[in-house]
Scaffold this active site. Sequence first.
Site, PDB file in Angstrom:
ATOM      1  N   CYS A  16      -1.107   3.521 -40.967  1.00  0.00           N
ATOM      2  CA  CYS A  16      -0.374   3.293 -39.721  1.00  0.00           C
ATOM      3  C   CYS A  16      -0.804   4.370 -38.740  1.00  0.00           C
ATOM      4  CB  CYS A  16       1.158   3.386 -39.905  1.00  0.00           C
ATOM      5  SG  CYS A  16       1.880   1.945 -40.739  1.00  0.00           S
ATOM      6  N   GLY A  47      -3.980   0.178 -37.820  1.00  0.00           N
ATOM      7  CA  GLY A  47      -3.053  -0.893 -38.142  1.00  0.00           C
ATOM      8  C   GLY A  47      -3.194  -2.033 -37.168  1.00  0.00           C
ATOM      9  N   ASN A  86       4.189   7.263 -40.172  1.00  0.00           N
ATOM     10  CA  ASN A  86       2.883   7.032 -40.784  1.00  0.00           C
ATOM     11  C   ASN A  86       2.902   7.625 -42.176  1.00  0.00           C
ATOM     12  OD1 ASN A  86       0.150   6.830 -41.450  1.00  0.00           O
ATOM     13  ND2 ASN A  86      -0.412   8.639 -40.285  1.00  0.00           N
ATOM     14  N   GLY A  87       2.638   6.810 -43.197  1.00  0.00           N
ATOM     15  CA  GLY A  87       2.617   7.307 -44.569  1.00  0.00           C
ATOM     16  C   GLY A  87       3.429   6.418 -45.491  1.00  0.00           C
ATOM     17  N   CYS A 140      -5.317  13.851 -47.033  1.00  0.00           N
ATOM     18  CA  CYS A 140      -5.998  12.719 -47.655  1.00  0.00           C
ATOM     19  C   CYS A 140      -7.497  12.749 -47.350  1.00  0.00           C
ATOM     20  CB  CYS A 140      -5.384  11.425 -47.133  1.00  0.00           C
ATOM     21  SG  CYS A 140      -6.257   9.934 -47.649  1.00  0.00           S
ATOM     22  N   TYR A 184     -13.144   7.417 -44.452  1.00  0.00           N
ATOM     23  CA  TYR A 184     -13.047   6.060 -43.923  1.00  0.00           C
ATOM     24  C   TYR A 184     -11.991   5.850 -42.841  1.00  0.00           C
ATOM     25  CZ  TYR A 184     -11.583   1.183 -43.719  1.00  0.00           C
ATOM     26  OH  TYR A 184     -11.216  -0.046 -43.267  1.00  0.00           O
ATOM     27  N   SER A 226     -17.576   2.378 -40.294  1.00  0.00           N
ATOM     28  CA  SER A 226     -17.261   3.715 -40.782  1.00  0.00           C
ATOM     29  C   SER A 226     -18.380   4.342 -41.604  1.00  0.00           C
ATOM     30  CB  SER A 226     -15.972   3.680 -41.610  1.00  0.00           C
ATOM     31  OG  SER A 226     -16.079   2.734 -42.653  1.00  0.00           O
ATOM     32  N   ASP A 231     -22.535   2.828 -47.874  1.00  0.00           N
ATOM     33  CA  ASP A 231     -21.156   2.417 -47.604  1.00  0.00           C
ATOM     34  C   ASP A 231     -20.244   3.582 -47.942  1.00  0.00           C
ATOM     35  OD1 ASP A 231     -19.100   0.852 -46.770  1.00  0.00           O
ATOM     36  OD2 ASP A 231     -19.290  -0.677 -48.324  1.00  0.00           O
ATOM     37  N   ASP A 232     -19.006   3.530 -47.428  1.00  0.00           N
ATOM     38  CA  ASP A 232     -18.100   4.664 -47.610  1.00  0.00           C
ATOM     39  C   ASP A 232     -17.357   4.616 -48.936  1.00  0.00           C
ATOM     40  OD1 ASP A 232     -15.614   2.995 -46.996  1.00  0.00           O
ATOM     41  OD2 ASP A 232     -16.745   2.800 -45.145  1.00  0.00           O
ATOM     42  N   CYS A 274      -3.575   4.781 -54.746  1.00  0.00           N
ATOM     43  CA  CYS A 274      -2.960   5.648 -53.745  1.00  0.00           C
ATOM     44  C   CYS A 274      -1.516   5.210 -53.547  1.00  0.00           C
ATOM     45  CB  CYS A 274      -3.717   5.566 -52.416  1.00  0.00           C
ATOM     46  SG  CYS A 274      -2.920   6.515 -51.086  1.00  0.00           S
ATOM     47  N   CYS A 333      -6.377  16.116 -50.586  1.00  0.00           N
ATOM     48  CA  CYS A 333      -5.829  15.291 -51.656  1.00  0.00           C
ATOM     49  C   CYS A 333      -6.968  14.441 -52.209  1.00  0.00           C
ATOM     50  CB  CYS A 333      -4.717  14.387 -51.143  1.00  0.00           C
ATOM     51  SG  CYS A 333      -4.127  13.204 -52.393  1.00  0.00           S
TER      52      CYS A 333
END
Length: 474
Positions: free
Chosen positions: A12, A38, A112-113, A246, A252, A294, A356-357, A393, A448
């Site tokens: 978000c 989002g 957000n989270g 994170c 990404y 990305s 790619d990521d 996650c 993280c």
Amino acid sequence: MLAELRGLNEECGVFGIWGNPNPAHLSYYGLHALQHRGQEGAGIVVSDGQHLRAVKGEGLVNDVFNEEKLKAVDGKAAIAHVRYTTAGGGGIENVQPLLFHSSTGSLSIAHNGNLVNATHLKQYLERQGSIFHSSSDTEVLAHLIKKSSHSPFRAKVKNALSLLKGAYSFLIMTKDEMLVARDPHGLRPLSLGKLGDGWVVASETCAFDLIGAEFVRSVEPGELIIINDEGVKSDRFADMEKRSMCAMEYVYLARPDSDIDGINVHMARKRMGKQLARECAHIEADVVTGVPDSSISAAIGFAEESGIPYELGLIKNRYVGRTFIQPTQELRERGVKMKLSPVVQVVKGKRVVMVDDSIVRGTTSRRIVKMLKDAGAAEVHVVISSPPMTNPCYYGIDTSTHEELIASSHNVDEIREAIGADSLTFLSVEGMVETIARPYEDDNRGLCLACFTGKYPTEIFPDTILPHEKELLR
């Protein structure tokens, strides 16, 4: 990569502004900058100093807002939100910011989270008589604030925040002030900026750039910032825990032009690409290409380090919206081609390095590899600028079970075979940590890494309300 294709989606984005005569319009632009975080819903809540008014809806920012709606809610301050469904599911009732009215005043919250103890807190609150109007974990905070016996209002907020576990950046607004909070581990990014005589808060600094605001600093983990007509004051609701930003924000989630804790995301991804090239120097190839968008930064870094030329081997169609899940394999493959197309003259007859990521389920990687080979690529070597995602996650990205992650049950060679690549290389955990280069000295450099290592910075599913927490709830 295209998030809706691959199954890895952002969590978000939040935006807030105080002390500006056009808060709704500036929030609209801020949400545009955060749209990548989002795409399922967007909302703005504005304060005119007396009342809080909301405009929100499901869909993209451009679909939700127009000039007439924005003019109808203008005031002096606003908080805003773009949403991707994580906890709680979809529906207009879950589109944020959430707005609550009571006899003691109105309150709005944007989040957000993801709160890992939301279910247990909600069950406890319901037993105490609370009635929830949405399935969002964000609403738990509103009930905790309302239930708190502390005074004044900011003491209620501090008390409520101290009960939460997980990842969160909160914007909380009343008619008189805006409160800004970031979880004690700092799992999600949040920054403070200045615009003229006013103040701005956003998940990413790219929102500041769009509206011409000046970056001031990052919000500290465990910090509570109070913004009102008197200015800005910093307080704390918790001691800072071990920093755990994170890692996927750098890999990404965040926009390349954003800075997180002083580190530009594009440059971090480029360094990851260079390190990836060093870790797979054995690959012999003719051309390097990245999966838009990305992975482009990492692909450029890989090409520079390896000396293999970079080319636009894959093109993203920017005018295709979401496609419905198709009933046959042939139609599903065509849906992928609507969004990504190979440049035949670039890849035909060539040994291609596809950067790619990440790989989540592996289904889209398989389709892209097949697409490149159908376009005539002699070989496709897939290189990933992050380690294998072996663990779910629980902090706001929609990979909440091991079953969703191919690397949870397959080794690298099995994944390579599943996606049809000639070789497959992931960036090492150590290489990723060092090349992101966060300015902290602990083993993880303040990151993280739970989705790669299984070591979570918080308790994941607290199964009860502890006695000292019950006291705080009184």
